[in-house]
Motif scaffolding. Sequence first.
Motif, PDB file in Angstrom:
ATOM      1  N   UNK A 213       0.846  -1.200   0.000  1.00 30.95           N
ATOM      2  CA  UNK A 213       0.000   0.000   0.000  1.00 30.95           C
ATOM      3  C   UNK A 213       0.879   1.246   0.000  1.00 30.95           C
ATOM      4  N   UNK A 214       0.570   2.183  -0.883  1.00 29.32           N
ATOM      5  CA  UNK A 214       1.327   3.431  -0.964  1.00 29.32           C
ATOM      6  C   UNK A 214       0.769   4.447   0.032  1.00 29.32           C
ATOM      7  N   UNK A 215       1.630   4.880   0.953  1.00 27.50           N
ATOM      8  CA  UNK A 215       1.213   5.865   1.958  1.00 27.50           C
ATOM      9  C   UNK A 215       1.368   7.298   1.455  1.00 27.50           C
ATOM     10  N   UNK A 216       2.425   7.545   0.678  1.00 27.53           N
ATOM     11  CA  UNK A 216       2.697   8.910   0.201  1.00 27.53           C
ATOM     12  C   UNK A 216       3.316   8.860  -1.190  1.00 27.53           C
ATOM     13  N   UNK A 217       2.787   9.687  -2.064  1.00 30.73           N
ATOM     14  CA  UNK A 217       3.354   9.832  -3.414  1.00 30.73           C
ATOM     15  C   UNK A 217       3.522  11.317  -3.675  1.00 30.73           C
ATOM     16  N   UNK A 218       4.734  11.738  -4.054  1.00 31.95           N
ATOM     17  CA  UNK A 218       4.884  13.131  -4.495  1.00 31.95           C
ATOM     18  C   UNK A 218       5.655  13.166  -5.810  1.00 31.95           C
ATOM     19  N   UNK A 219       5.226  14.080  -6.672  1.00 26.66           N
ATOM     20  CA  UNK A 219       5.762  14.159  -8.029  1.00 26.66           C
ATOM     21  C   UNK A 219       6.019  15.613  -8.406  1.00 26.66           C
ATOM     22  N   UNK A 220       7.123  15.836  -9.124  1.00 24.84           N
ATOM     23  CA  UNK A 220       7.468  17.153  -9.693  1.00 24.84           C
ATOM     24  C   UNK A 220       7.498  18.243  -8.611  1.00 24.84           C
ATOM     25  N   UNK A 221       8.118  17.919  -7.466  1.00 25.42           N
ATOM     26  CA  UNK A 221       8.197  18.870  -6.354  1.00 25.42           C
ATOM     27  C   UNK A 221       9.439  19.744  -6.518  1.00 25.42           C
ATOM     28  N   UNK A 222       9.226  21.050  -6.499  1.00 18.92           N
ATOM     29  CA  UNK A 222      10.325  22.010  -6.632  1.00 18.92           C
ATOM     30  C   UNK A 222      10.181  23.093  -5.565  1.00 18.92           C
ATOM     31  N   UNK A 223      11.321  23.712  -5.219  1.00 17.53           N
ATOM     32  CA  UNK A 223      11.282  24.818  -4.264  1.00 17.53           C
ATOM     33  C   UNK A 223      12.527  25.680  -4.429  1.00 17.53           C
ATOM     34  N   UNK A 224      12.337  26.982  -4.425  1.00 16.69           N
ATOM     35  CA  UNK A 224      13.456  27.928  -4.516  1.00 16.69           C
ATOM     36  C   UNK A 224      13.159  29.131  -3.636  1.00 16.69           C
ATOM     37  N   UNK A 225      14.226  29.752  -3.144  1.00 13.52           N
ATOM     38  CA  UNK A 225      14.112  31.015  -2.404  1.00 13.52           C
ATOM     39  C   UNK A 225      14.924  32.047  -3.170  1.00 13.52           C
ATOM     40  N   UNK A 226      14.231  32.895  -3.903  1.00 12.57           N
ATOM     41  CA  UNK A 226      14.925  33.843  -4.766  1.00 12.57           C
ATOM     42  C   UNK A 226      15.662  33.100  -5.863  1.00 12.57           C
ATOM     43  N   UNK A 227      16.954  33.375  -5.998  1.00 12.99           N
ATOM     44  CA  UNK A 227      17.755  32.715  -7.021  1.00 12.99           C
ATOM     45  C   UNK A 227      18.295  31.357  -6.561  1.00 12.99           C
ATOM     46  N   UNK A 228      18.152  31.054  -5.274  1.00 13.36           N
ATOM     47  CA  UNK A 228      18.676  29.793  -4.746  1.00 13.36           C
ATOM     48  C   UNK A 228      17.651  28.676  -4.927  1.00 13.36           C
ATOM     49  N   UNK A 229      17.970  27.726  -5.790  1.00 13.31           N
ATOM     50  CA  UNK A 229      17.097  26.572  -6.025  1.00 13.31           C
ATOM     51  C   UNK A 229      17.477  25.474  -5.036  1.00 13.31           C
ATOM     52  N   UNK A 230      16.536  25.097  -4.173  1.00 17.85           N
ATOM     53  CA  UNK A 230      16.797  24.037  -3.205  1.00 17.85           C
ATOM     54  C   UNK A 230      16.715  22.659  -3.861  1.00 17.85           C
ATOM     55  N   UNK A 231      15.618  22.420  -4.573  1.00 19.90           N
ATOM     56  CA  UNK A 231      15.450  21.166  -5.305  1.00 19.90           C
ATOM     57  C   UNK A 231      14.446  21.391  -6.431  1.00 19.90           C
ATOM     58  N   UNK A 232      14.507  20.505  -7.398  1.00 16.49           N
ATOM     59  CA  UNK A 232      13.712  20.718  -8.608  1.00 16.49           C
ATOM     60  C   UNK A 232      13.228  19.375  -9.166  1.00 16.49           C
ATOM     61  N   UNK A 233      11.914  19.276  -9.389  1.00 14.96           N
ATOM     62  CA  UNK A 233      11.286  18.138 -10.056  1.00 14.96           C
ATOM     63  C   UNK A 233      11.607  16.810  -9.343  1.00 14.96           C
ATOM     64  N   UNK A 234      11.391  16.784  -8.014  1.00 12.13           N
ATOM     65  CA  UNK A 234      11.637  15.570  -7.245  1.00 12.13           C
ATOM     66  C   UNK A 234      10.414  14.650  -7.272  1.00 12.13           C
ATOM     67  N   UNK A 235      10.667  13.343  -7.302  1.00 11.57           N
ATOM     68  CA  UNK A 235       9.599  12.350  -7.296  1.00 11.57           C
ATOM     69  C   UNK A 235       9.953  11.243  -6.300  1.00 11.57           C
ATOM     70  N   UNK A 236       8.977  10.796  -5.521  1.00 13.04           N
ATOM     71  CA  UNK A 236       9.236   9.744  -4.543  1.00 13.04           C
ATOM     72  C   UNK A 236       7.929   9.077  -4.147  1.00 13.04           C
ATOM     73  N   UNK A 237       8.000   7.776  -3.897  1.00 17.06           N
ATOM     74  CA  UNK A 237       6.860   7.008  -3.388  1.00 17.06           C
ATOM     75  C   UNK A 237       7.284   6.310  -2.101  1.00 17.06           C
ATOM     76  N   UNK A 238       6.455   6.436  -1.060  1.00 19.69           N
ATOM     77  CA  UNK A 238       6.720   5.785   0.218  1.00 19.69           C
ATOM     78  C   UNK A 238       5.585   4.793   0.480  1.00 19.69           C
ATOM     79  N   UNK A 239       5.963   3.529   0.683  1.00 16.59           N
ATOM     80  CA  UNK A 239       4.975   2.477   0.878  1.00 16.59           C
ATOM     81  C   UNK A 239       4.949   2.001   2.326  1.00 16.59           C
ATOM     82  N   UNK A 240       3.871   1.329   2.682  1.00 10.91           N
ATOM     83  CA  UNK A 240       3.685   0.819   4.038  1.00 10.91           C
ATOM     84  C   UNK A 240       4.867  -0.050   4.462  1.00 10.91           C
ATOM     85  N   UNK A 241       5.366   0.191   5.678  1.00 13.16           N
ATOM     86  CA  UNK A 241       6.437  -0.617   6.238  1.00 13.16           C
ATOM     87  C   UNK A 241       7.837  -0.106   5.958  1.00 13.16           C
TER      88      UNK A 241
END
Length: 622
Positions: free
Chosen positions: A1-29
């Motif tokens: 069972x998939x508990x969490x799915x995130x896709x195309x996650x990006x974040x920046x503060x001004x010109x500083x890009x922390x991360x870009x287009x992250x994808x991850x699936x977390x399943x039970x256990x």
Amino acid sequence: MQYLVFEHISKAFGEKVLFEDLNLTISKGQKIALVAKNGSGKTTLLKILAQEDAPEGEKAHIEIAKNIQCAYLKQEPDFQEDWSVLDVALDSDNAKIKAVKNYEQALLTEDNELVQERLEAMDQLNAWDIESKVKETLYKLKITKLDQKIKELSGGQKKRLALAKIIIDEPDFVILDEPTNHLDLDMIEWLEQYLETTKMTIFMVTHDRYFLERVCNEIVELDNNQLYYYRGTYSDFLEKKALRMDNEQVVHDKTVKLYKKELNWIRRQPKARGTKAKSRVDKFDTIKSEALTNIDDATMELNIEPARLGSKILEAHAITKAYDELKIVESFSYKFKKGERVGIAGPNGVGKTTFVKLLTKEIRVDGGKVVIGDTVVFGHYAQTGLDTSQDRRVIDVVRQYGDYIPLAKGRKLSAEALLERFLFPRPQQQVYISQLSGGEKRRLHLLTVLIANPNFLILDEPTNDLDIVSLNILEDYLLQFPGCILIVSHDRYFMDKIVDHMFVLEGQGKIKDFPGNYTQYREQYDLPKVSTKKVKEPVKAETVPNEQGQEKRKLSYKEKMQFQNAEKLISQLEKRKKEIMEAFNDTSLSGDQIEALSIELGDVGNQLEEQEMIWLELSEFM
């Protein structure tokens, strides 16, 4: 069972890009740890997953499974200031915990009918085990005043209360941000055992590498805006990452060769500009970017040459310190030798930081005296952090304490170069302090200590808020450091790697002087122990008839382990006793050395007598 799915996650503060287009699936256990450098956005990513911050990008998508209970442990928990500790611990949607809360509230009234009604509800839900679990968990994390108001708690106590609340609630999925911060060694090992066996699905950030090794079954690394997946423990991660870095280096070397070839072609300025030539020119920029990207191996080789250290370094002569009835040190004596690496361990509140300040004369002793050699130059990294203006640049802060570190053969390492070695590239050296993450500020504080070129380093919790990459670099530096080192730390991996001697503060002024690292200390002194009374009157012991028809007691599994441990310890202690007796034959021993050996011989004799008594008592039933 998939508990969490995130896709195309990006974040920046001004010109500083922390991360870009992250994808991850977390399943039970799954029990997953997130590893990344300070400033990469680990805490920001956890906040996004806990839906306390929003991701960027039109394609960003986060989905959490329905009908599961989730919890998030923040670095700085936020509770109602006028609530009590027990109010917070029992604030839950869990039916059993609600029943316990209602019962506790009824006890505060004089309504006997209400108490009886709540009592019956507790019986129906079989919630009595929850009440005992609540109090046991809080006490394990050393939160003993259940009626204390939240506004009276320290930051560390609030973090421990938040952790206790998660353990009590037992959610299906939990996000943990540095769960071992503000815990002493006993608490860390207790939490480690709990998370190792719990069925909760976990996604966490921690710098404690033993904790990672024993709790997690998968590691995700955030590096250069990409996520890399590694199945297995922290040891597996190190092996697989080394292979990945080797492969990347091979590819990088090939790219550099291709870049040189294409650069020669570009410089010849070919007259023909057909379709193939144009595409080759367009591709050149990509090749150039990849070729000029540095592969960060996070290693350090420095032949450091600190200020000269004389024969007299640091001596404590029967020092004593107490605050009212609380004894910090009682008649402690020790003489530091060149190149010693000493670790200080003990539970929270026992006075480790105060003990360090007594040795450096920042705090006056009540009795005895501390003698500091004329050539000693202390470098003191304190828990309080860097005291400087937030509108200063990184390079200016470091230069305030020194422009370079002297190396062997007259060479020098400049402040800029040292910053680069500790993961502050040249562009970031021009950044203002206010723009740094908590971990980056810690790393900068450490550099202000090192650049002053001390010959006696005192590090008070240096690993707090540092990422694993920074810890590896710090360890490389300390292993090459030729002076003396005194470390207070709850990081067992760090202590085992660096120190070869331990001062263990046991409370009420008692300090155990142990020749070895933390794990060796635990192996020798922290094995299961029973008194002879408990052996004579065991709880729930099984009995079997003997040949005369009388009942003979059968040892429990725990007692069998105690018997085997006693055998091992007796062998080790007898060996050490023999070594000490042989050492007395050395005619070159000084008076102090003879006295130290005599004290140790007495200690070994007492332990040997205790273990032999345990062995004798249990051997009757083997």
